[in-house]
Scaffold this active site. Sequence first.
Site, PDB file in Angstrom:
ATOM      1  N   ASN A  72       0.876  -1.177   0.000  1.00 55.07           N
ATOM      2  CA  ASN A  72       0.000   0.000   0.000  1.00 55.07           C
ATOM      3  C   ASN A  72       0.911   1.224   0.000  1.00 55.07           C
ATOM      4  O   ASN A  72       1.494   1.575   1.020  1.00 55.07           O
ATOM      5  CB  ASN A  72      -0.876  -0.040   1.266  1.00 55.07           C
ATOM      6  CG  ASN A  72      -1.714   1.210   1.420  1.00 55.07           C
ATOM      7  OD1 ASN A  72      -1.788   2.049   0.522  1.00 55.07           O
ATOM      8  ND2 ASN A  72      -2.340   1.351   2.579  1.00 55.07           N
ATOM      9  N   TRP A  73       1.035   1.844  -1.187  1.00 55.33           N
ATOM     10  CA  TRP A  73       1.992   2.959  -1.307  1.00 55.33           C
ATOM     11  C   TRP A  73       1.457   4.244  -0.685  1.00 55.33           C
ATOM     12  O   TRP A  73       2.190   5.212  -0.570  1.00 55.33           O
ATOM     13  CB  TRP A  73       2.309   3.204  -2.787  1.00 55.33           C
ATOM     14  CG  TRP A  73       3.070   2.101  -3.454  1.00 55.33           C
ATOM     15  CD1 TRP A  73       3.457   0.905  -2.912  1.00 55.33           C
ATOM     16  CD2 TRP A  73       3.563   2.104  -4.804  1.00 55.33           C
ATOM     17  NE1 TRP A  73       4.150   0.160  -3.846  1.00 55.33           N
ATOM     18  CE2 TRP A  73       4.227   0.878  -5.012  1.00 55.33           C
ATOM     19  CE3 TRP A  73       3.489   3.020  -5.855  1.00 55.33           C
ATOM     20  CZ2 TRP A  73       4.830   0.554  -6.238  1.00 55.33           C
ATOM     21  CZ3 TRP A  73       4.088   2.699  -7.075  1.00 55.33           C
ATOM     22  CH2 TRP A  73       4.750   1.475  -7.264  1.00 55.33           C
ATOM     23  N   LYS A  74       0.173   4.269  -0.358  1.00 54.06           N
ATOM     24  CA  LYS A  74      -0.449   5.475   0.216  1.00 54.06           C
ATOM     25  C   LYS A  74      -0.185   6.672  -0.711  1.00 54.06           C
ATOM     26  O   LYS A  74      -0.217   6.516  -1.924  1.00 54.06           O
ATOM     27  CB  LYS A  74       0.041   5.684   1.657  1.00 54.06           C
ATOM     28  CG  LYS A  74      -0.153   4.411   2.495  1.00 54.06           C
ATOM     29  CD  LYS A  74       0.024   4.617   3.965  1.00 54.06           C
ATOM     30  CE  LYS A  74      -0.183   3.286   4.676  1.00 54.06           C
ATOM     31  NZ  LYS A  74      -0.127   3.374   6.122  1.00 54.06           N
ATOM     32  N   HIS A  79      -9.480   0.990   4.645  1.00 54.00           N
ATOM     33  CA  HIS A  79      -8.220   1.157   5.375  1.00 54.00           C
ATOM     34  C   HIS A  79      -8.474   2.064   6.581  1.00 54.00           C
ATOM     35  O   HIS A  79      -9.295   2.980   6.510  1.00 54.00           O
ATOM     36  CB  HIS A  79      -7.160   1.763   4.448  1.00 54.00           C
ATOM     37  CG  HIS A  79      -5.801   1.763   5.069  1.00 54.00           C
ATOM     38  ND1 HIS A  79      -5.404   2.750   5.952  1.00 54.00           N
ATOM     39  CD2 HIS A  79      -4.764   0.902   4.974  1.00 54.00           C
ATOM     40  CE1 HIS A  79      -4.173   2.478   6.365  1.00 54.00           C
ATOM     41  NE2 HIS A  79      -3.761   1.365   5.786  1.00 54.00           N
ATOM     42  N   GLU A  96      -6.919   4.471   7.724  1.00 50.25           N
ATOM     43  CA  GLU A  96      -6.760   5.915   7.448  1.00 50.25           C
ATOM     44  C   GLU A  96      -8.015   6.461   6.773  1.00 50.25           C
ATOM     45  O   GLU A  96      -8.404   7.602   7.009  1.00 50.25           O
ATOM     46  CB  GLU A  96      -5.501   6.140   6.587  1.00 50.25           C
ATOM     47  CG  GLU A  96      -4.247   5.981   7.432  1.00 50.25           C
ATOM     48  CD  GLU A  96      -3.024   5.471   6.700  1.00 50.25           C
ATOM     49  OE1 GLU A  96      -2.974   5.542   5.455  1.00 50.25           O
ATOM     50  OE2 GLU A  96      -2.104   4.975   7.389  1.00 50.25           O
ATOM     51  N   GLU A 146      -5.414  -5.125  10.447  1.00 49.34           N
ATOM     52  CA  GLU A 146      -4.385  -4.113  10.662  1.00 49.34           C
ATOM     53  C   GLU A 146      -4.681  -3.360  11.959  1.00 49.34           C
ATOM     54  O   GLU A 146      -5.467  -2.403  11.960  1.00 49.34           O
ATOM     55  CB  GLU A 146      -4.372  -3.115   9.506  1.00 49.34           C
ATOM     56  CG  GLU A 146      -4.088  -3.733   8.165  1.00 49.34           C
ATOM     57  CD  GLU A 146      -3.524  -2.701   7.193  1.00 49.34           C
ATOM     58  OE1 GLU A 146      -2.391  -2.899   6.745  1.00 49.34           O
ATOM     59  OE2 GLU A 146      -4.193  -1.704   6.914  1.00 49.34           O
ATOM     60  N   GLY A 161       2.399   2.124  10.738  1.00 47.66           N
ATOM     61  CA  GLY A 161       3.361   3.218  10.610  1.00 47.66           C
ATOM     62  C   GLY A 161       4.062   3.584  11.909  1.00 47.66           C
ATOM     63  O   GLY A 161       4.709   4.619  12.001  1.00 47.66           O
ATOM     64  N   SER A 208       3.271  -2.327  10.424  1.00 51.89           N
ATOM     65  CA  SER A 208       4.716  -2.438  10.681  1.00 51.89           C
ATOM     66  C   SER A 208       5.263  -3.837  10.368  1.00 51.89           C
ATOM     67  O   SER A 208       6.120  -4.358  11.075  1.00 51.89           O
ATOM     68  CB  SER A 208       5.056  -2.026  12.124  1.00 51.89           C
ATOM     69  OG  SER A 208       4.710  -0.658  12.322  1.00 51.89           O
ATOM     70  N   GLY A 256       4.892   1.170   4.805  1.00 49.84           N
ATOM     71  CA  GLY A 256       6.238   1.740   4.708  1.00 49.84           C
ATOM     72  C   GLY A 256       7.239   0.851   3.974  1.00 49.84           C
ATOM     73  O   GLY A 256       7.954   1.319   3.070  1.00 49.84           O
TER      74      GLY A 256
END
Length: 262
Positions: free
Chosen positions: A12-14, A98, A100, A169, A175, A214, A236
């Site tokens: 997931n490159w965000k 997600h 976020e 998650e 993160g 993570s 990440g």
Amino acid sequence: MNKTRRPLIAGNWKMNHGGPTGVSLAAEIAALARAVSHTDVVIGPPFTALAACAAECHGTAVGIAGQNMHSKGSGAFTGEISAAMLKDAGCTWVILGHSERRQLFGETDGAVAEKTVAALGAKLLPIVCVGETLKEREAGETLRVVKRQVDAVLDILAQDAASVAIAYEPVWAIGTGKNAGPTEAEEVHEAIRTWLNGKSTDLAARTRLLYGGSLKPDNAAGLLGCPNVDGGLIGGASLDVAQFGAIARAAEAIASGTPGKS
Ligand code: PGA
């Protein structure tokens, strides 16, 4: 990891690499994916790089995922992207719900359910994300919260024969560098498998349960080795081809029965 389900390693490159640097990263990942024949590798670039990354990965084993979508097919929704648009851009997958999106953009369980219906209707495979906050974990509410999130999509996933994925998650692990340990992760993954099984044994057997939060090369073997962990959703570390490659190789080593090869 259960060897009847192919592991899925998804990046997931965000909000990173929306242009030429994304295409270069996709090319590097396509090259490393040649070394993993027992593992599905997926990347989730931002919308602006989807079509270019899909073109770069065409003919390789790397699948492309959108990071979000709107539940409606078309219309006056300025700034939004539909499931069909993701398909047109070359996606086979879409990340939905997600944390976020839930926390920063107010996505509810109901909205995630609507998006899941729309994704499956467009023949996109959803990766539905679930997970508790630190406050919820500390209050002993982890399984209650995750069950509520899973229940919101359970009937929808059961009605379709697609091999979908659910990513557990824990929000406190995303993160932060603080991953769930294998025991903590497996407890939740096992519970999710049981809930799926209560709905349909077929659904439980075909759904890949990913761990995210993570996930790094140094904790990948432990987490991916859990019986109900079928892969990972990686933020990440998916931006670093060496780290992403090491995680994919850890999955491959387990799936091909040669642990230790990483
Ligand atoms: P992280 O992100 O690997 O950077 O913790 C995971 C995710 O948000 O999917």
